[in-house]
Design a protein around this motif. Structure first.
Motif, mmCIF file in Angstrom:
data_model
loop_
_atom_site.group_PDB
_atom_site.id
_atom_site.type_symbol
_atom_site.label_atom_id
_atom_site.label_comp_id
_atom_site.label_asym_id
_atom_site.label_seq_id
_atom_site.Cartn_x
_atom_site.Cartn_y
_atom_site.Cartn_z
ATOM 1 N N GLY A 190 11.911 -6.732 0.890
ATOM 2 C CA GLY A 190 10.505 -6.851 0.516
ATOM 3 C C GLY A 190 10.190 -7.880 -0.556
ATOM 4 O O GLY A 190 9.072 -7.904 -1.074
ATOM 5 N N CYS A 191 11.129 -8.737 -0.878
ATOM 6 C CA CYS A 191 10.916 -9.738 -1.928
ATOM 7 C C CYS A 191 9.802 -10.732 -1.580
ATOM 8 O O CYS A 191 9.100 -11.222 -2.462
ATOM 9 N N LEU A 192 9.661 -11.014 -0.285
ATOM 10 C CA LEU A 192 8.707 -12.035 0.149
ATOM 11 C C LEU A 192 7.265 -11.539 0.121
ATOM 12 O O LEU A 192 6.343 -12.330 0.342
ATOM 13 N N ALA A 193 7.061 -10.279 -0.191
ATOM 14 C CA ALA A 193 5.701 -9.784 -0.391
ATOM 15 C C ALA A 193 5.100 -10.378 -1.668
ATOM 16 O O ALA A 193 3.883 -10.545 -1.762
ATOM 17 N N CYS A 194 5.945 -10.721 -2.614
ATOM 18 C CA CYS A 194 5.476 -11.253 -3.897
ATOM 19 C C CYS A 194 5.966 -12.667 -4.203
ATOM 20 O O CYS A 194 5.430 -13.311 -5.105
ATOM 21 N N HIS A 195 7.002 -13.143 -3.517
ATOM 22 C CA HIS A 195 7.605 -14.441 -3.809
ATOM 23 C C HIS A 195 7.672 -15.318 -2.571
ATOM 24 O O HIS A 195 7.837 -14.824 -1.458
ATOM 25 N N ALA A 196 7.587 -16.625 -2.801
ATOM 26 C CA ALA A 196 7.805 -17.635 -1.766
ATOM 27 C C ALA A 196 8.706 -18.700 -2.369
ATOM 28 O O ALA A 196 8.878 -18.775 -3.588
ATOM 29 N N LEU A 197 9.290 -19.506 -1.510
ATOM 30 C CA LEU A 197 10.169 -20.571 -2.003
ATOM 31 C C LEU A 197 9.415 -21.586 -2.841
ATOM 32 O O LEU A 197 9.877 -22.012 -3.896
ATOM 33 N N ASP A 198 8.234 -21.986 -2.371
ATOM 34 C CA ASP A 198 7.584 -23.166 -2.948
ATOM 35 C C ASP A 198 6.153 -22.973 -3.428
ATOM 36 O O ASP A 198 5.481 -23.941 -3.749
ATOM 37 N N LYS A 199 5.693 -21.734 -3.480
ATOM 38 C CA LYS A 199 4.349 -21.509 -4.012
ATOM 39 C C LYS A 199 4.269 -20.150 -4.679
ATOM 40 O O LYS A 199 4.957 -19.200 -4.296
ATOM 41 N N LYS A 200 3.417 -20.073 -5.695
ATOM 42 C CA LYS A 200 3.205 -18.819 -6.397
ATOM 43 C C LYS A 200 2.421 -17.872 -5.502
ATOM 44 O O LYS A 200 1.425 -18.257 -4.905
ATOM 45 N N LEU A 201 2.878 -16.661 -5.407
ATOM 46 C CA LEU A 201 2.124 -15.596 -4.745
ATOM 47 C C LEU A 201 1.741 -14.623 -5.859
ATOM 48 O O LEU A 201 1.038 -15.004 -6.781
ATOM 49 N N VAL A 202 2.223 -13.415 -5.800
ATOM 50 C CA VAL A 202 2.047 -12.486 -6.910
ATOM 51 C C VAL A 202 3.002 -12.879 -8.030
ATOM 52 O O VAL A 202 2.641 -12.898 -9.206
ATOM 53 N N GLY A 203 4.224 -13.188 -7.639
ATOM 54 C CA GLY A 203 5.234 -13.637 -8.588
ATOM 55 C C GLY A 203 5.434 -15.137 -8.461
ATOM 56 O O GLY A 203 4.829 -15.786 -7.611
ATOM 57 N N PRO A 204 6.279 -15.689 -9.299
ATOM 58 C CA PRO A 204 6.485 -17.138 -9.292
ATOM 59 C C PRO A 204 7.192 -17.628 -8.030
ATOM 60 O O PRO A 204 7.921 -16.873 -7.376
ATOM 61 N N ALA A 205 6.968 -18.899 -7.712
ATOM 62 C CA ALA A 205 7.724 -19.551 -6.641
ATOM 63 C C ALA A 205 9.182 -19.610 -7.073
ATOM 64 O O ALA A 205 9.491 -19.872 -8.230
ATOM 65 N N TRP A 206 10.068 -19.375 -6.133
ATOM 66 C CA TRP A 206 11.491 -19.382 -6.488
ATOM 67 C C TRP A 206 11.953 -20.750 -6.956
ATOM 68 O O TRP A 206 12.833 -20.846 -7.811
ATOM 69 N N ASN A 207 11.376 -21.834 -6.449
ATOM 70 C CA ASN A 207 11.806 -23.142 -6.939
ATOM 71 C C ASN A 207 11.400 -23.338 -8.399
ATOM 72 O O ASN A 207 12.075 -24.038 -9.143
ATOM 73 N N GLU A 208 10.310 -22.703 -8.851
ATOM 74 C CA GLU A 208 9.923 -22.768 -10.261
ATOM 75 C C GLU A 208 10.901 -21.977 -11.127
ATOM 76 O O GLU A 208 11.208 -22.383 -12.244
ATOM 77 N N VAL A 209 11.370 -20.867 -10.612
ATOM 78 C CA VAL A 209 12.374 -20.083 -11.329
ATOM 79 C C VAL A 209 13.654 -20.908 -11.463
ATOM 80 O O VAL A 209 14.247 -20.982 -12.548
#
Length: 105
Positions: free
Chosen positions: A33-52
Motif C-alpha cells: 500500500g505504499c503507492l497510495a501515498c508515494h510515487a517515484l517522481d511526484k508528491k502525493l500525500v507523502g514525498p516523491a521517492w526521488n526527492e527522498v
C-alpha cells in the motif's frame, strides 16, 4: 575493442539489475500500500521517492534511519501529514524499499 565490449556488457547487466530492483521494489510497494501515498517522481500525500533519494544522498546513516521511520512511522519530516507506522510490513521488504529509494535522485 575487447575492453569496450566488456564495459558495454557490464553496463547492460547493471541496467538490467537496476530494472529488476525497481520492478521488485514496485511490487513490494504495491503489495504493502505504499503507492497510495508515494510515487517515484511526484508528491502525493507523502514525498516523491526521488526527492527522498536526493535529500539523503551521501548520508551513510540514512538507510538505517529510514528503515526505522518506515517501520515506526514519522511526522514533520516532509510536512504536516504524518506517515503511519508500517509494523506489519516485513523488515526485509522495508530494507529493499529503502535501499531502492536511496538509489533515486
Amino acid at each position: 575493442m575487447k575492453k569496450v565490449l566488456a564495459l558495454l556488457v557490464l553496463a547492460s547487466l547493471s541496467l538490467s539489475s537496476l530494472a529488476a530492483d525497481q520492478a521488485t521494489a514496485m511490487d513490494i510497494a504495491k503489495k504493502n500500500g505504499c503507492l497510495a501515498c508515494h510515487a517515484l517522481d511526484k508528491k502525493l500525500v507523502g514525498p516523491a521517492w526521488n526527492e527522498v533519494g536526493k535529500k539523503y544522498a551521501g548520508d551513510a546513516a540514512a538507510a538505517e534511519q529510514l528503515v526505522v521511520k518506515v517501520k515506526k512511522g514519522t511526522k514533520g519530516t516532509w510536512g504536516p501529514v504524518p506517515m503511519p507506522p508500517n509494523a506489519t510490513v516485513k523488515d526485509a521488504d522495508i530494507k529493499m524499499l529503502v535501499d531502492f529509494v536511496l538509489t533515486l535522485k
